[in-house]
Design a protein around this motif. Structure first.
Motif, PDB file in Angstrom:
ATOM      1  N   ILE A 146     -16.331 -46.951  68.989  1.00 34.47           N
ATOM      2  CA  ILE A 146     -14.951 -47.106  68.532  1.00 34.47           C
ATOM      3  C   ILE A 146     -14.275 -45.733  68.471  1.00 34.47           C
ATOM      4  N   SER A 147     -12.967 -45.728  68.264  1.00 30.92           N
ATOM      5  CA  SER A 147     -12.204 -44.472  68.288  1.00 30.92           C
ATOM      6  C   SER A 147     -12.423 -43.658  67.019  1.00 30.92           C
ATOM      7  N   GLY A 148     -12.009 -42.386  67.079  1.00 25.76           N
ATOM      8  CA  GLY A 148     -12.119 -41.518  65.915  1.00 25.76           C
ATOM      9  C   GLY A 148     -11.315 -42.037  64.739  1.00 25.76           C
ATOM     10  N   GLY A 149     -10.137 -42.558  65.011  1.00 27.53           N
ATOM     11  CA  GLY A 149      -9.314 -43.097  63.937  1.00 27.53           C
ATOM     12  C   GLY A 149      -9.956 -44.305  63.286  1.00 27.53           C
ATOM     13  N   GLU A 150     -10.564 -45.166  64.106  1.00 27.57           N
ATOM     14  CA  GLU A 150     -11.248 -46.342  63.562  1.00 27.57           C
ATOM     15  C   GLU A 150     -12.464 -45.928  62.734  1.00 27.57           C
ATOM     16  N   ARG A 151     -13.176 -44.884  63.177  1.00 30.14           N
ATOM     17  CA  ARG A 151     -14.307 -44.396  62.377  1.00 30.14           C
ATOM     18  C   ARG A 151     -13.837 -43.870  61.028  1.00 30.14           C
ATOM     19  N   GLN A 152     -12.699 -43.154  61.015  1.00 24.94           N
ATOM     20  CA  GLN A 152     -12.180 -42.658  59.742  1.00 24.94           C
ATOM     21  C   GLN A 152     -11.798 -43.807  58.815  1.00 24.94           C
ATOM     22  N   MET A 153     -11.242 -44.890  59.378  1.00 29.42           N
ATOM     23  CA  MET A 153     -10.925 -46.066  58.575  1.00 29.42           C
ATOM     24  C   MET A 153     -12.198 -46.634  57.948  1.00 29.42           C
ATOM     25  N   LEU A 204      -7.403 -36.413  64.897  1.00 29.04           N
ATOM     26  CA  LEU A 204      -6.902 -37.738  65.259  1.00 29.04           C
ATOM     27  C   LEU A 204      -5.554 -37.622  65.953  1.00 29.04           C
ATOM     28  N   ASP A 205      -5.280 -38.560  66.866  1.00 26.60           N
ATOM     29  CA  ASP A 205      -3.982 -38.570  67.519  1.00 26.60           C
ATOM     30  C   ASP A 205      -2.920 -39.085  66.549  1.00 26.60           C
ATOM     31  N   PHE A 206      -1.671 -39.012  66.982  1.00 29.13           N
ATOM     32  CA  PHE A 206      -0.540 -39.316  66.115  1.00 29.13           C
ATOM     33  C   PHE A 206      -0.621 -40.734  65.534  1.00 29.13           C
ATOM     34  N   GLY A 207      -0.943 -41.707  66.393  1.00 28.70           N
ATOM     35  CA  GLY A 207      -1.017 -43.087  65.937  1.00 28.70           C
ATOM     36  C   GLY A 207      -2.140 -43.314  64.949  1.00 28.70           C
ATOM     37  N   ASN A 208      -3.316 -42.753  65.225  1.00 31.34           N
ATOM     38  CA  ASN A 208      -4.448 -42.930  64.321  1.00 31.34           C
ATOM     39  C   ASN A 208      -4.242 -42.189  63.007  1.00 31.34           C
ATOM     40  N   GLN A 209      -3.552 -41.041  63.063  1.00 33.78           N
ATOM     41  CA  GLN A 209      -3.206 -40.360  61.812  1.00 33.78           C
ATOM     42  C   GLN A 209      -2.410 -41.288  60.900  1.00 33.78           C
ATOM     43  N   LEU A 210      -1.417 -41.955  61.488  1.00 37.30           N
ATOM     44  CA  LEU A 210      -0.557 -42.831  60.691  1.00 37.30           C
ATOM     45  C   LEU A 210      -1.341 -44.005  60.118  1.00 37.30           C
ATOM     46  N   VAL A 252      -7.782 -37.428  45.910  1.00 40.19           N
ATOM     47  CA  VAL A 252      -7.547 -35.997  46.128  1.00 40.19           C
ATOM     48  C   VAL A 252      -7.830 -35.738  47.601  1.00 40.19           C
ATOM     49  N   MET A 253      -6.856 -35.175  48.299  1.00 44.20           N
ATOM     50  CA  MET A 253      -6.944 -35.036  49.754  1.00 44.20           C
ATOM     51  C   MET A 253      -6.526 -33.646  50.186  1.00 44.20           C
ATOM     52  N   SER A 254      -7.337 -33.003  51.006  1.00 45.36           N
ATOM     53  CA  SER A 254      -6.898 -31.746  51.614  1.00 45.36           C
ATOM     54  C   SER A 254      -6.298 -32.047  52.977  1.00 45.36           C
ATOM     55  N   THR A 255      -5.288 -31.265  53.355  1.00 44.98           N
ATOM     56  CA  THR A 255      -4.636 -31.474  54.645  1.00 44.98           C
ATOM     57  C   THR A 255      -3.957 -30.186  55.087  1.00 44.98           C
ATOM     58  N   HIS A 256      -3.793 -30.043  56.409  1.00 45.72           N
ATOM     59  CA  HIS A 256      -3.028 -28.916  56.947  1.00 45.72           C
ATOM     60  C   HIS A 256      -1.534 -29.198  56.957  1.00 45.72           C
ATOM     61  N   PHE A 257      -1.158 -30.459  56.804  1.00 47.95           N
ATOM     62  CA  PHE A 257       0.201 -30.870  57.140  1.00 47.95           C
ATOM     63  C   PHE A 257       1.045 -31.174  55.906  1.00 47.95           C
ATOM     64  N   PRO A 258       2.054 -30.360  55.628  1.00 42.96           N
ATOM     65  CA  PRO A 258       2.944 -30.646  54.493  1.00 42.96           C
ATOM     66  C   PRO A 258       3.600 -32.017  54.584  1.00 42.96           C
ATOM     67  N   ASP A 259       3.888 -32.484  55.805  1.00 44.06           N
ATOM     68  CA  ASP A 259       4.499 -33.803  55.958  1.00 44.06           C
ATOM     69  C   ASP A 259       3.611 -34.911  55.397  1.00 44.06           C
ATOM     70  N   HIS A 260       2.295 -34.758  55.520  1.00 45.36           N
ATOM     71  CA  HIS A 260       1.404 -35.767  54.970  1.00 45.36           C
ATOM     72  C   HIS A 260       1.529 -35.827  53.451  1.00 45.36           C
ATOM     73  N   ALA A 261       1.715 -34.676  52.843  1.00 46.47           N
ATOM     74  CA  ALA A 261       1.909 -34.649  51.392  1.00 46.47           C
ATOM     75  C   ALA A 261       3.221 -35.318  50.996  1.00 46.47           C
ATOM     76  N   PHE A 262       4.280 -35.088  51.788  1.00 46.80           N
ATOM     77  CA  PHE A 262       5.550 -35.777  51.537  1.00 46.80           C
ATOM     78  C   PHE A 262       5.380 -37.294  51.646  1.00 46.80           C
ATOM     79  N   MET A 263       4.580 -37.736  52.605  1.00 42.15           N
ATOM     80  CA  MET A 263       4.409 -39.168  52.836  1.00 42.15           C
ATOM     81  C   MET A 263       3.634 -39.846  51.721  1.00 42.15           C
ATOM     82  N   LEU A 264       2.664 -39.145  51.145  1.00 40.18           N
ATOM     83  CA  LEU A 264       1.686 -39.813  50.291  1.00 40.18           C
ATOM     84  C   LEU A 264       1.708 -39.416  48.822  1.00 40.18           C
ATOM     85  N   SER A 265       2.022 -38.179  48.536  1.00 42.73           N
ATOM     86  CA  SER A 265       1.540 -37.619  47.280  1.00 42.73           C
ATOM     87  C   SER A 265       2.550 -37.621  46.152  1.00 42.73           C
ATOM     88  N   SER A 266       2.062 -37.948  44.985  1.00 41.97           N
ATOM     89  CA  SER A 266       2.852 -37.729  43.786  1.00 41.97           C
ATOM     90  C   SER A 266       2.695 -36.280  43.318  1.00 41.97           C
TER      91      SER A 266
END
Length: 227
Positions: free
Chosen positions: A109-116, A139-145, A162-176
């Motif tokens: 299966i794909s990398g995104g599916e493995r992460q799921m 992960l590619d753009f679709g699997n990231q989402l 608690v999640m580490s990430t390189h992407f500030p946009d991910h924090a905007f999407m998810l985080s309180s």
């Protein structure tokens, strides 16, 4: 809570301290008023689920078998998973929307599916807290989402994340809450809208950014404007 910052500033080291893979040089890490260094790995695994950066396996476990491995903290050394354990694993797979994978070999299966499925395995532990180390890396753009949507769903159901990430946009999407790391320390922490600013991101990443509200997305986004 998202921990953001560039490569090599200590995010993964901090994550490993939070799950007691690394010992802290000073101070303590506590969960539910208990010092995690005094807890057995099995006891800690009943509270904290850990999803590392990516995952590769050469063995053709089915998705269901792979997720059922998350039940190991609830089994004795010589026990095999029973019907109850498989039902809990099935529910975890359904919760993250990956039931279509349930009989698929995990090495096909794909990398995104493995992460799921890594998320589902942590859920099968019946953990109260999920610690995610850059869960969308490679992960590619679709699997990231897809992975981010699964994380958001789990957060809304009351699981602390608690999640580490390189992407500030991910924090905007998810985080309180957001914390920005620089030189192995936090330079800012608090609500996403207060912490993810042009000034803080310039200090953390060394680049200029534009932060704008996108009406269609119903959130702020962060776009680099210089190198």
């Amino acid at each position: 809570m998202s921990i953001i910052g560039k490569n090599g500033i200590g995010k993964s080291t901090l994550i490993k301290c939070l799950i007691n893979l690394y010992s802290v040089n000073s101070g303590t890490v506590k969960i539910m008023d208990r010092d995690i260094s005094s807890m057995s790995a099995k006891s800690l695994a009943k509270i904290i689920g850990y999803v590392p950066q990516g995952h590769q396996t050469v063995f053709p476990f089915t998705a269901l078998d792979f997720v059922t491995m998350g039940r190991s903290p609830h089994l004795s050394f010589l026990d095999s998973p029973g019907e109850k354990d498989f039902k809990i694993a099935e529910k975890a797979i359904e919760k993250i929307g990956a039931e279509y994978l349930i009989e698929r070999p995990i090495n096909e299966i794909s990398g995104g599916e493995r992460q799921m499925l890594m998320l589902a395995r942590a859920l099968a532990q019946e953990a109260k807290v999920l610690i995610l180390d850059e869960p969308t890396s490679h992960l590619d753009f679709g699997n990231q989402l897809k992975v981010l949507c699964a994380i958001e769903k789990l957060s809304k159901e009351g699981i602390a994340i608690v999640m580490s990430t390189h992407f500030p946009d991910h924090a905007f999407m998810l985080s309180s809450k957001v914390a920005i790391m620089q030189n192995k320390r936090f330079i800012a922490q608090g609500d996403a809208g207060d912490v993810i600013t042009r000034e803080n991101l310039k200090e953390a990443y060394g680049i200029d950014v534009s932060i704008s509200h996108v009406k269609d997305a119903k959130r702020d986004v962060c776009v680099p404007i210089s190198f």
